[in-house]
Design a protein around this motif. Structure first.
Motif, short mmCIF file in Angstrom:
data_model
loop_
_atom_site.label_atom_id
_atom_site.label_comp_id
_atom_site.label_asym_id
_atom_site.label_seq_id
_atom_site.Cartn_x
_atom_site.Cartn_y
_atom_site.Cartn_z
N TYR A 207 0.84 -1.21 0.00
CA TYR A 207 0.00 0.00 0.00
C TYR A 207 0.87 1.26 0.00
O TYR A 207 0.49 2.31 -0.49
N HIS A 209 3.58 1.83 -1.69
CA HIS A 209 3.99 2.23 -3.03
C HIS A 209 3.05 3.28 -3.59
O HIS A 209 3.46 4.31 -4.09
N GLY A 210 1.75 2.96 -3.49
CA GLY A 210 0.77 3.90 -3.99
C GLY A 210 0.77 5.19 -3.19
O GLY A 210 0.79 6.28 -3.74
N ARG A 211 0.79 5.05 -1.88
CA ARG A 211 0.68 6.23 -1.03
C ARG A 211 1.84 7.18 -1.24
O ARG A 211 1.68 8.39 -1.25
N LEU A 212 3.04 6.59 -1.42
CA LEU A 212 4.22 7.43 -1.55
C LEU A 212 4.24 8.22 -2.85
O LEU A 212 4.92 9.23 -2.96
N LEU A 213 3.50 7.72 -3.84
CA LEU A 213 3.52 8.41 -5.13
C LEU A 213 2.72 9.69 -5.04
O LEU A 213 2.92 10.62 -5.82
N ASN A 214 1.81 9.71 -4.10
CA ASN A 214 0.99 10.87 -3.88
C ASN A 214 1.85 11.96 -3.25
O ASN A 214 2.43 11.74 -2.19
N ILE A 415 10.48 12.80 -12.58
CA ILE A 415 9.16 12.52 -11.98
C ILE A 415 9.26 12.43 -10.47
O ILE A 415 8.69 13.23 -9.76
N ARG A 416 10.02 11.46 -9.99
CA ARG A 416 10.22 11.35 -8.54
C ARG A 416 11.48 10.53 -8.30
O ARG A 416 12.01 9.91 -9.21
N GLY A 417 11.94 10.56 -7.05
CA GLY A 417 13.03 9.69 -6.67
C GLY A 417 12.48 8.34 -6.26
O GLY A 417 11.29 8.08 -6.38
N ASP A 418 13.35 7.48 -5.75
CA ASP A 418 12.90 6.21 -5.20
C ASP A 418 12.39 6.52 -3.79
O ASP A 418 13.13 6.47 -2.81
N VAL A 419 11.10 6.89 -3.70
CA VAL A 419 10.55 7.36 -2.43
C VAL A 419 10.60 6.28 -1.35
O VAL A 419 10.68 6.59 -0.16
N LEU A 420 10.57 5.04 -1.76
CA LEU A 420 10.63 3.95 -0.80
C LEU A 420 12.01 3.92 -0.13
O LEU A 420 12.13 3.75 1.08
#
Lengths: 537, 537
Positions: A207, A209-214, A415-420
């Protein structure tokens, strides 16, 4: 030649083992090997026998890191693409192909399976494997840059720009060689396990993965929060997370800040000497460099004031702690004067403070960004320097609106970094592990600096000039003008020591220096390096 | 007020617990609480008692994720920075501070330790903890962007550029919400464990860190090699590793390619509609967009030809497979014609093929880059799409020299990627796991597409218009012009479904659509989404 005109024989399934002197036909059903000559090949051909010397056409390299089944699959794709195998053409049964290529049958089965999934072949039940019918057969061309001039592109001989290049060593580092780098941390100290464990743990919480993209444009909120605490404590920066942008390495932070500030024709004040990747970056953006002398107290701020009085530059790029490459620190007096200049002339500044956390003499002088700069200082730091150069994390600190613009620019870049992974590093800060790691590292690096400088002095002090740096991970070592650092690097390579050739620091004919990274070497390794240096000089 | 003028008392060590109505003095030695009034405070003060109501000055939030010891340390730093604690000033003993703040003594010890390491306090043996003497005390100012105009920067109200912005949802996704994304893979399918295990394993082989930094500008050699095999097999691209550049996400590959090709004033042909982050990127670089209609067979190549005849554009950006956002695929006929145009007019092309691996109807049409394009096609692909959006990996394929220039440009943007992680992903390709994973994913996503499109049709087919995509991870769903997607998103949010508001796709007033990502949803989740959609419409 025999493989030029293959066609399908469905009732009989023979394959050829072809060698220059001798040609064998192997009939699948009888498993009998029949010697052949060219005449009989031709007669076989007219009989409708499938003639493909696969063993010659599909090269198998058992030394390669690529699994054999992949080599087989790839070989067949190339035959299809080159129209040696046409759509609808039947492939030998896996058993036959296996004996032909002298490999295991299961390997061929894997290869066929792969080809099927990728749409190159079709399996017709009870009939066998066929080259797919709908395949758009094309003749691939090697990629090549055209050498013609395009209208309007006079300065280039192709449709794209040339990037200013710098010579890098052509030698490669082997596993057993000792590396003299230009100032990396010692990865053996970094508790990477702890971070990677957390990373792996987080990756299972799907969950997330999705949340972090936000809302991830400026980086993971957890890491931005941790960084704002860390920077408040260590640098007295008054922040909240909205002032922090996490980037994929400090270099990206410089790139983004410069992209927002510079236009073609802009002027940038830089140190002389300066971090070469910053100089090149500004030039690539079409900016003009104004070089200002750096002495043992840092950059000449009086000269900066004179420049501002004449015509304010568009940007000052400065490394106040452990200036790159020369490792000097901007003195407190110049720092105060510089802050005054920044406020008076509204001079935008990129403060690259990649080395702040590694200071060995009393307390470090606080960054420019910690003082009153009227909002003109964009502050940049590095996490790669505290962990490992393969870990790419940096950050940019600025006003809310600048961070907003920078985040949107960053989205266009990556776009984004590796937020995880950023969350995993945030955890590392949160548990206090980062601070403990820093404390250990700073203590050890200080010892290493002292040992290394002593060794350098006593063994090659007559050849190499240097000042003991007050912090950081490298010594700026200069050689006599005629001395060849590339030659030295070659001699060291023979002794199993990899050292860059210093061409990165060959700014002009008056500079003949190199950064010697002591932080990543233990005492034995330093001894090995210094010993070799003494012999090879 | 009491804390305005503290000074040092070394023999007596009392501290104040201060509340508005009542003031207590606690003397460390006797541990007796003495009630005080303001008069006695003043008298105490003149007696030399240290007056600092720490409990009011250091806020401790037990709900915070920040450990208490860090909150204490941070609080003390702020007191120092704000000159409430001056250099040389003595801090209460840990025991006293602990009872004062009502926390554990070891917590205070940790905080003091941390402060000491960071140079904020000095420990004098047998005497106690003192605020460091050499500390440059500054008053930090909040970061703020100046609102003045700079000479030459008329179009901006600050020293930096504004980036074209797009509205994004202000809502955040909670752990329990279902996310309707715009086309992400299902991270539950990706064997990330396997990659992260390998990553962790490699990180322990410390010699690798050094070795990988050598010649890392274009990415890990192992991954470039694996990619060249993979692309040869799946796309008939004739490559070797020197034609491949690994990037931190496909977006960076687009950014680098565009940076090398475009100048301010350049013209770029893009689809209408087009991937918005590409459009914004080109505009940010100062290029002019020429929009060419995209219909059910892809971009209008006749129009491109007309443009080329008039005045050849500097770049064509194209997504031939599953065009973004509308998911159409360029037909074979147009593809052949386009290749002809590219060769004839020497038209540089960025072919963004992020979705190639996910095609569900027979074999995919090969990329433009696989055919004869005279070296004008720069090919870009994504690994993030095959694993997870948090995994940032993409690649760029072009001629040797373009890759050389792109590598040097990449160095200026990010020096290098996480080469260790790249090696881990290379291993994932090498063992065939990537291909197995792709096979599984494509099979499942095809099923999901079919189920999702059926559901959409039967439940909201009268509201939403869409064509079943031949591949990819999303459906392009358009609504009647007057229908408000943001309102729908709000209603869905109340039912626990997070959906973006479609503002990203609001290119102009004639477009009212959104991408519905089906690939990451299992059947139950699709049912939940469609059920809610039916109710909320």
């Amino acid at each position: 030649m025999v493989y030029c005109c293959p066609f399908i024989v469905s009732k009989l399934l023979p394959v050829l083992i072809c060698s220059p002197s001798q040609v064998h036909l192997r009939v699948a059903k009888s498993r009998k090997i029949i010697p052949l000559n060219l005449v009989s090949i031709i007669s076989l051909f007219t009989m409708g026998v499938q003639l493909l010397p696969y063993s010659n056409l599909i090269e198998i390299n058992r030394q390669s890191a690529v699994p054999v089944f992949k080599q087989v699959a790839e070989g067949i794709v190339l035959l299809i693409v080159n129209e040696k195998l046409k759509p609808g053409y039947q492939l030998p049964a896996s058993r036959d192909m296996a004996s032909l290529l002298k490999i295991n049958r299961t390997t061929v089965v894997s290869a066929y399976e792969e080809l099927q999934v990728e749409g190159w072949i079709e399996v017709i039940e009870r009939k066998g494997n066929f080259v797919a019918q709908q395949l758009p057969v094309v003749r691939p061309k090697p990629f090549e840059a055209p050498a013609v001039k395009r209208p309007g592109g006079e300065e280039y001989n192709s449709f794209y720009k040339k990037v200013a290049s710098w010579r890098v060593s052509k030698r490669t580092l082997s596993a057993h060689q000792l590396m003299m780098n230009d100032g990396y941390p010692d990865v053996r100290l970094a508790p990477l396990d702890s971070i990677y464990d957390r990373y792996r743990f987080l990756s299972k919480r799907v969950y997330l993965h999705g949340r972090l993209l936000n809302d991830s444009a400026a980086g993971s909120m957890a890491l931005r929060t941790e960084l704002s605490h860390f920077l408040a404590k260590t640098r007295a920066l008054h922040l909240d997370p909205s002032h922090v942008l996490v980037t994929h390495g400090a270099q990206l932070a410089i790139f983004i800040a410069a992209s927002l500030i510079l236009r073609p024709g802009s002027t940038v004040v830089v140190g002389d000497l300066n971090y070469i990747l910053a100089d090149r970056l500004f030039e690539q953006m079409g900016a003009k460099l104004i070089k200002v002398k750096v002495d043992e107290n840092g950059i000449d701020v009086d000269e900066i004031e004179r420049l501002c009085k004449k015509s304010p530059p568009d940007l000052l790029y400065i490394i106040p702690h452990h200036h790159h490459p020369t490792t000097v620190t901007l003195s407190k007096e110049r720092r105060i004067k510089l802050l005054d200049i920044i406020r008076t002339y509204r001079l935008p500044v990129i403060e690259d403070d990649y080395d702040y956390d590694f200071h060995y003499e009393n307390a470090p002088i606080l960054p420019l960004a910690s003082a009153d700069h009227g909002g003109y200082v964009i502050y940049i730091g590095s996490i790669s320097k505290t962990l490992a150069p393969t870990v790419r994390l940096g950050y940019l600190v600025a006003g809310d609106d600048f961070i907003r613009q920078a985040s949107m620019f960053k989205q266009m870049v990556e776009i984004r970094g590796d937020v995880l992974f950023e969350e995993a590093v945030a955890h590392f800060f949160n548990t206090g592990e980062m601070q403990r790691h820093l404390r250990r590292s700073v203590k050890l690096y200080k010892e290493r600096r002292d040992i290394f400088c002593d060794m350098l002095n006593s063994s090659v002090g007559d050849l190499i000039h240097f000042n003991t740096p007050a912090g950081g991970m490298a010594v700026w070592a200069t050689f006599p003008p005629a001395y060849s650092i590339p030659d030295l690097a070659s001699r060291l390579a023979e002794k199993g020591i990899f050292m860059n050739e210093g061409s990165l620091y060959r700014y002009n004919e008056n500079v003949n220096g190199i950064r010697l990274g002591f932080a990543s070497l233990n005492t034995a390794e330093m001894q090995k390096f210094i010993g070799a240096l003494k012999e090879c000089r």
